[in-house]
Design an enzyme around this catalytic site. Structure first.
Site, short mmCIF file in Angstrom:
data_model
loop_
_atom_site.label_atom_id
_atom_site.label_comp_id
_atom_site.label_asym_id
_atom_site.label_seq_id
_atom_site.Cartn_x
_atom_site.Cartn_y
_atom_site.Cartn_z
CE LYS A 176 -1.91 1.83 3.81
NZ LYS A 176 -1.14 3.07 4.29
CG ASN A 177 2.02 2.63 3.08
OD1 ASN A 177 1.48 3.20 3.12
ND2 ASN A 177 2.37 2.54 4.82
NE ARG A 187 0.68 12.50 7.55
CZ ARG A 187 1.19 14.49 7.33
NH1 ARG A 187 -0.51 14.70 8.34
NH2 ARG A 187 1.97 14.46 8.03
CB CYS A 221 -4.85 10.74 11.80
SG CYS A 221 -2.81 10.40 12.18
NE ARG A 224 0.60 10.81 10.14
CZ ARG A 224 0.17 9.54 9.48
NH1 ARG A 224 -1.19 9.15 9.07
NH2 ARG A 224 0.51 9.46 8.49
CG LEU A 244 9.85 17.82 8.23
CD1 LEU A 244 9.81 16.51 8.82
CD2 LEU A 244 10.72 18.81 9.27
CB VAL A 282 14.08 10.07 9.25
CG1 VAL A 282 13.24 9.32 8.05
CG2 VAL A 282 15.25 10.48 9.47
CB SER A 283 9.53 13.30 6.56
OG SER A 283 8.72 13.02 5.99
CB VAL A 284 8.23 7.89 4.47
CG1 VAL A 284 7.94 6.88 3.43
CG2 VAL A 284 8.98 7.07 5.55
CG ASP A 303 3.19 1.74 9.94
OD1 ASP A 303 2.87 2.58 10.10
OD2 ASP A 303 3.50 2.07 7.99
NE ARG A 323 -6.98 3.45 6.08
CZ ARG A 323 -5.58 4.21 7.07
NH1 ARG A 323 -6.26 4.86 7.84
NH2 ARG A 323 -5.12 4.78 6.19
C1 EPZ Z 1 4.51 7.22 6.80
O1 EPZ Z 1 3.80 8.42 7.11
C2 EPZ Z 1 3.31 6.03 6.16
N1 EPZ Z 1 2.32 6.34 5.74
C3 EPZ Z 1 2.62 5.79 8.10
O2 EPZ Z 1 1.88 4.37 7.60
C4 EPZ Z 1 4.48 5.23 8.81
O3 EPZ Z 1 3.36 5.02 9.94
C5 EPZ Z 1 5.31 5.96 8.55
O4 EPZ Z 1 5.09 6.74 7.30
C6 EPZ Z 1 6.28 6.14 9.45
O5 EPZ Z 1 6.87 4.79 8.53
C7 EPZ Z 1 2.09 5.85 3.89
O6 EPZ Z 1 3.53 5.61 3.62
C8 EPZ Z 1 1.07 5.99 3.06
P1 EPZ Z 1 6.49 10.71 8.57
P2 EPZ Z 1 4.38 10.02 7.06
O7 EPZ Z 1 6.57 11.79 7.54
O8 EPZ Z 1 4.63 9.60 5.78
C9 EPZ Z 1 6.95 13.77 11.21
C10 EPZ Z 1 0.38 3.13 7.44
O9 EPZ Z 1 -0.26 2.81 8.75
N2 EPZ Z 1 6.24 14.78 10.75
O10 EPZ Z 1 7.34 9.37 8.01
O11 EPZ Z 1 3.40 10.56 6.89
C11 EPZ Z 1 5.42 13.04 11.92
O12 EPZ Z 1 5.17 13.69 12.44
C12 EPZ Z 1 0.70 4.50 8.06
O13 EPZ Z 1 0.13 2.75 6.89
C13 EPZ Z 1 6.68 16.08 10.93
O14 EPZ Z 1 6.40 16.18 12.34
O15 EPZ Z 1 5.26 9.90 7.63
C14 EPZ Z 1 5.91 11.50 12.52
O16 EPZ Z 1 6.09 11.88 13.83
C15 EPZ Z 1 0.26 5.40 9.40
N3 EPZ Z 1 6.26 16.85 10.16
C16 EPZ Z 1 7.18 11.17 11.47
O17 EPZ Z 1 7.82 12.88 11.29
C17 EPZ Z 1 6.03 16.37 8.62
O18 EPZ Z 1 6.17 18.28 7.85
C18 EPZ Z 1 7.83 10.39 10.62
O19 EPZ Z 1 6.35 10.87 10.04
C19 EPZ Z 1 6.02 15.62 8.50
C20 EPZ Z 1 6.25 14.53 9.43
#
Ligand code: EPZ
Length: 429
Positions: free
Chosen positions: A22-23, A102, A126, A131, A135, A172-174, A316, A408
């Site tokens: 999915k991701n 999101r 959420c 979230r 970044l 780190v942000s995916v 996850d 989902r």
């Molecule tokens: C991705 O979400 C995944 N979603 C998530 O899976 C997964 O839990 C997450 O990465 C971490 O591995 C998808 O790929 C669709 P992040 P993402 O930006 O990209 C903070 C599932 O169940 N942050 O890596 O939204 C954030 O709050 C989902 O499939 C900021 O502070 O996650 C978090 O604490 C749930 N500012 C951390 O970074 C920003 O601008 C990592 O989030 C962006 C993020």
């Protein structure tokens, strides 16, 4: 609303085919906005999130067609889908759509890169935490965008195109890595992203973008370099197997005992999780065709775990691992470092008889000898499936409410588990 009924206590034995991730599918679908050519994605999982994103992309002008039904493309199975964004008809992503998922916020990258503007609703909070999107905003500014927040919308402009630039993620942000990488493909100059996410889904997206004509190197490491090109073409690309689905079923097999082959799974996508599961006393065999997970007789050893960005243990799989630890011999400490509010499953696991206490970002789990079935409910996808895993091992009946969360992210969940001997069924209405 559908519910899932589980009669626990059966071992899992058999083969579970692993679906497309999915991701990985979601950002790859969004990448179709970058070109007026056709992007063909193979192994797209049949999930509610994918269907929703198809609708959201349609709003921007993306047409799609699904390959004719073949034997292995029956309803509910992964498919090949062609996406075509010949012309972008709307650069606004409205609140009604972004608030439902999101990841749809991520359209901001390709829309800005291709059209020079994007107006995308802030996603809002959420179930797993606040979230924020700071970044994304800082990163796009570093690439040359002008950004303001107006009426709940992020309005991004780059009238003469993005210039490219250097950006170091403070965290780190995916999602932000996906977005900046996509946006930078069409920038005028080079972009360097430091402290970038290294998740396999990032690699899958970068490989697809390169097949479309982008010039990206360093993906899979924390420094990604992108040299902008003037346009991208179509491509044909295959989505990687879902590492979270793989880990979830591996944990289910560890929980119930038995012997399960996860067909098509790739061990290299989740080594940290597999090593942790092995420490619990579960036997794992890695083969080219998939992963075999076996636990016969012996008890479950308690293991401490901390979530981390890739290549660490994925957030996850945290809830599912906690489900396993509820029946471990001894105490385990599970620390969540990615999201600040991802323990919603704790209370529900307690309804099944689990003994868990929270201390800040750490859950302390004291293993019990048995769980007992109960009605439960969860507020996000991975928490829901942790309740399914616990229900499979609990005595008696567990009713999981709010099944739409599972739909989902898990393709044919009941079918895959019942195929291995679980007593699990969906109750409609
Ligand atoms: C991705 O979400 C995944 N979603 C998530 O899976 C997964 O839990 C997450 O990465 C971490 O591995 C998808 O790929 C669709 P992040 P993402 O930006 O990209 C903070 C599932 O169940 N942050 O890596 O939204 C954030 O709050 C989902 O499939 C900021 O502070 O996650 C978090 O604490 C749930 N500012 C951390 O970074 C920003 O601008 C990592 O989030 C962006 C993020």
């Amino acid at each position: 609303m559908d519910r899932i009924r589980i009669r626990g206590g059966n071992q899992l034995n058999g083969t579970i085919p692993v679906s497309g991730a999915k991701n990985a599918a979601l950002p790859l679908m969004i990448a179709s906005l970058l070109t007026d050519d056709t992007l063909t994605l193979e192994n797209v999982p049949h999930l509610a999130d994918v269907e929703l994103l198809i609708r959201i992309l349609g709003n921007h002008g993306v047409d799609y067609s699904v390959n004719g039904r073949r034997e292995n493309q029956r309803k509910g199975h992964s498919r090949t889908i062609h996406f075509s964004a010949r012309s972008i008809v709307d650069t606004t992503a409205p609140y009604e759509l972004v608030s439902k998922m999101r990841a749809s916020f991520w359209v901001i990258g390709p829309l800005l890169a291709r059209m020079g503007e994007a107006r995308v609703s802030l996603p809002g909070g959420c179930a797993i935490g606040t979230r924020p999107v700071d970044l994304f905003i800082d990163g796009l500014r570093a690439l040359g965008a002008e950004i303001e927040i107006d009426g709940g919308y992020v309005v991004a402009r780059a009238k003469n195109g993005l210039s490219g630039g250097r950006y170091r993620f403070p965290k780190v942000s995916v999602g932000a890595t996906h977005v900046l990488m996509m946006a930078a493909t069409l920038a005028k100059h080079e972009t360097v992203l430091e402290n970038a996410a290294r998740e396999p889904e990032i690699v899958n997206l970068a490989e697809c973008l390169n097949a479309m004509g982008a010039k990206i190197s360093g993906f899979g490491t924390s420094t990604i370099r992108i040299t902008g090109v003037t346009s991208l073409s179509g491509a044909r690309h295959r989505i990687i197997p879902d590492r979270i689905e793989t880990g979830t079923y591996a944990l289910a097999a560890a929980m119930t005992g038995g012997d399960v082959f996860l067909e098509g799974a790739r061990a290299d996508l989740l080594e940290a999780a597999l090593k942790t599961i092995e420490q619990t006393g579960t036997e794992i065999t890695r083969t080219n065709a998939g992963i075999r997970v076996k636990r016969n007789g012996a008890g479950i050893a308690a293991v401490d775990m901390e979530t981390e960005p890739f290549p660490g243990f994925p957030t996850d799989l945290q809830a599912q691992f906690m489900a396993l630890m509820t029946m471990a011999q001894g105490q385990s400490r599970i620390t969540e470092t990615i999201f600040e509010n991802r323990f919603m499953h704790v209370q529900e696991l307690a309804r099944l008889g689990a003994r868990i206490s929270l201390s800040g970002q750490t859950a302390i789990v004291d293993g019990v000898e048995r769980l007992r079935g109960a009605p439960v409910m969860a507020t996000d996808l991975r928490a829901s499936v942790s309740l399914v895993i616990a229900g499979l091992a609990a005595e008696g009946e567990t009713l999981v409410n709010r099944v739409y969360h599972l739909d989902r992210g898990f393709e044919r969940l009941e079918e895959k588990l019942s195929g291995c001997g679980a007593q699990i069924e969906r109750i409609s209405g």
